[in-house]
Design an enzyme around this catalytic site. Structure first.
Site, PDB file in Angstrom:
ATOM      1  N   ARG A 119       0.858  -1.182   0.000  1.00  0.00           N
ATOM      2  CA  ARG A 119       0.000   0.000   0.000  1.00  0.00           C
ATOM      3  C   ARG A 119       0.895   1.233   0.000  1.00  0.00           C
ATOM      4  O   ARG A 119       2.067   1.162   0.387  1.00  0.00           O
ATOM      5  CB  ARG A 119      -0.914  -0.004   1.222  1.00  0.00           C
TER       6      ARG A 119
ATOM      7  N   LYS B 125      -1.662  -2.735   7.712  1.00  0.00           N
ATOM      8  CA  LYS B 125      -3.080  -2.632   8.040  1.00  0.00           C
ATOM      9  C   LYS B 125      -3.441  -3.697   9.070  1.00  0.00           C
ATOM     10  O   LYS B 125      -3.080  -4.863   8.924  1.00  0.00           O
ATOM     11  CB  LYS B 125      -3.926  -2.816   6.772  1.00  0.00           C
TER      12      LYS B 125
ATOM     13  N   HIS C  50      -3.256   2.886  -5.661  1.00  0.00           N
ATOM     14  CA  HIS C  50      -3.689   1.563  -5.197  1.00  0.00           C
ATOM     15  C   HIS C  50      -3.897   0.597  -6.357  1.00  0.00           C
ATOM     16  O   HIS C  50      -3.914  -0.625  -6.149  1.00  0.00           O
ATOM     17  CB  HIS C  50      -4.984   1.690  -4.393  1.00  0.00           C
TER      18      HIS C  50
ATOM     19  N   ARG D  46      -1.260  -2.029  -6.684  1.00  0.00           N
ATOM     20  CA  ARG D  46      -1.433  -3.191  -5.789  1.00  0.00           C
ATOM     21  C   ARG D  46      -2.388  -4.200  -6.407  1.00  0.00           C
ATOM     22  O   ARG D  46      -2.133  -5.408  -6.374  1.00  0.00           O
ATOM     23  CB  ARG D  46      -1.944  -2.705  -4.435  1.00  0.00           C
TER      24      ARG D  46
ATOM     25  N   HIS E  47      -3.638 -10.070   3.576  1.00  0.00           N
ATOM     26  CA  HIS E  47      -5.072 -10.238   3.807  1.00  0.00           C
ATOM     27  C   HIS E  47      -5.306 -11.263   4.905  1.00  0.00           C
ATOM     28  O   HIS E  47      -4.692 -12.334   4.908  1.00  0.00           O
ATOM     29  CB  HIS E  47      -5.789 -10.689   2.537  1.00  0.00           C
TER      30      HIS E  47
ATOM     31  N   TYR F 228      -9.583 -10.975  -6.965  1.00  0.00           N
ATOM     32  CA  TYR F 228      -8.727 -10.785  -8.135  1.00  0.00           C
ATOM     33  C   TYR F 228      -8.928 -11.879  -9.181  1.00  0.00           C
ATOM     34  O   TYR F 228      -8.495 -11.722 -10.320  1.00  0.00           O
ATOM     35  CB  TYR F 228      -7.263 -10.726  -7.707  1.00  0.00           C
TER      36      TYR F 228
END
Length: 398
Positions: free
Chosen positions: A214, A239, A345, A348, A371, A380
């Site tokens: 990120r 995150k 972004h 990414r 994640h 994706y």
């Protein structure tokens, strides 16, 4: 100190500091959502709406750098109830180690909510929250994710600041979360965008695409986070406050080493002038009192100019501001002639999609992206060339 706030155009107010400013007053502007730095005129642009202006004035008031007894002072002092509640919220969030971004967003929603409901009456929490969420959805047309973010902020406020039992908040409105397909660059588009960037911003864009980081994770990198022997980058406090490892692109090793040499020379210059200290993460400043002067703790992408704290008279550097990179990438996308609603972004998203196209398994990509749930990474699979773009239309068979 003097701050000038003037109308700039229909969408923005301009904020300028004719005198020497410090990091405290600078952060008072930086924490206003959607603020923009105008490098040509050397002014900040703040959205021309009441919420943004209220936040700006409250932040300026909170710096304690101004003489409020002066009759010429025209900024209104924030309401004592609102100020007290936000301070309680700020403490409750920090003690639970919420990120700075989350703290600012939660405070924004609670501030806006309390402005519309000056005093919370006992037993009316559900009704007031629901009315506020309806207003967001019907009058302001916010997205479902924005509405749920506002709800999360209000639920946290009532549970941990107002000490309202969870059971009494069971009937609040939850917006249905919509699934959106991410915007992805083709490999050719990635090359076009990167080639329209220069200098440090070009290297940052290469890192975004080459590692899937990120933007804030990339800018928060310190020199010690790069391990050239193990060919990996350590992402700290990502995150969800999670650490992880990502690959170090081999093509970027010479450029990254050259960047470290530039930082080294800049750091040596700062030290020679009596400065060179950098902010240490959390309580490490107490554990390593001299660490702030060491090269390994310096930002990989430091800002161009040192900021000066008018109170302590100290000078230091922070990392490059996100808005500078975001604007550069946006301009590069336009110059490349790419008609997609893309941003930093998107690199990414492209990183994950192109790895899937190359045959890497979804679990590996999940770990690289950081994640928590593989279902987040599965989005994706919807943008692979083997999906809709890889199906031959029956019309083409006629």
């Amino acid at each position: 100190m003097t701050v000038f706030i003037k109308p700039f155009n229909e969408k923005y107010f301009s904020v300028s500091f004719p005198e020497k400013f410090n990091d405290t007053i600078l952060n008072a502007v930086r924490t206003v959502p959607n603020r923009i730095w105008n490098n040509e005129q050397k002014i900040w642009l703040v959205p021309s709406n009441q919420n943004a202006m209220n936040l700006l004035l409250e932040n300026i008031y909170g710096t304690n750098l101004f003489n409020f007894e002066d009759e010429s002072y025209s900024l209104p002092k924030p309401e004592s109830f609102l100020d007290s509640e936000l301070n309680k919220l700020d403490s409750a969030l920090k003690v639970r180690h919420y990120s700075i971004c989350t703290i600012e967003r939660y405070k924004k929603w609670v501030r806006n909510f309390l402005s519309e409901n000056e005093k919370i009456e006992s037993g009316s929490e559900n009704q007031k929250i629901n009315e506020y969420l309806k207003s967001l959805a019907l009058k302001k047309n916010v997205s479902s994710s924005t509405q749920n973010q506002a709800l999360a902020a209000l639920l946290f406020y009532f549970r941990f600041v107002k000490n309202t039992p969870v059971e009494t908040l069971s009937s609040v409105i939850h917006a249905k979360k919509k699934v959106r397909i991410p915007v992805v660059f083709s490999r050719e588009e990635v090359v076009k965008v990167i080639n329209n960037l220069t200098g440090t911003k070009k290297l940052i864009a290469k890192l975004l695409y080459g590692t899937g980081l990120r933007l804030n994770e990339t800018l928060s990198l310190r020199i010690l986070d790069l391990d050239f022997d193990r060919n990996e980058i350590i992402v700290r406090h990502g995150k969800g406050d999670k650490d992880r490892h990502v690959m170090l692109p081999q093509k970027l090793i010479p450029e990254l080493k050259a960047q470290i040499e530039l930082v080294k020379k800049l750091h040596e210059k700062d030290l020679a002038e009596g400065w060179g200290k950098v902010a240490m993460p959390e309580a490490l400043g107490a554990k390593y009192p001299h660490g702030c002067n060491e090269l390994k703790w310096q930002w990989l992408f430091p800002q161009k100019n040192r900021w000066k704290n008018e109170l302590t008279k100290e000078e230091g550097r922070f990392h490059i501001d996100e808005s500078l990179v975001q604007r550069a990438v946006k301009n590069a996308i336009l110059e490349a002639g790419i008609n997609k609603n893309a941003s930093c972004h998107t690199f990414r998203h492209s990183f994950a999609t192109h790895l899937l196209e190359s045959g890497y398994d979804i679990r590996t990509i999940q770990e690289l992206l950081g994640h928590s749930d593989v279902s987040t990474t599965m989005i994706y699979t919807h943008v692979l060339n083997r999906g809709a773009g890889g199906v031959l239309s029956p019309l083409d068979r006629l």
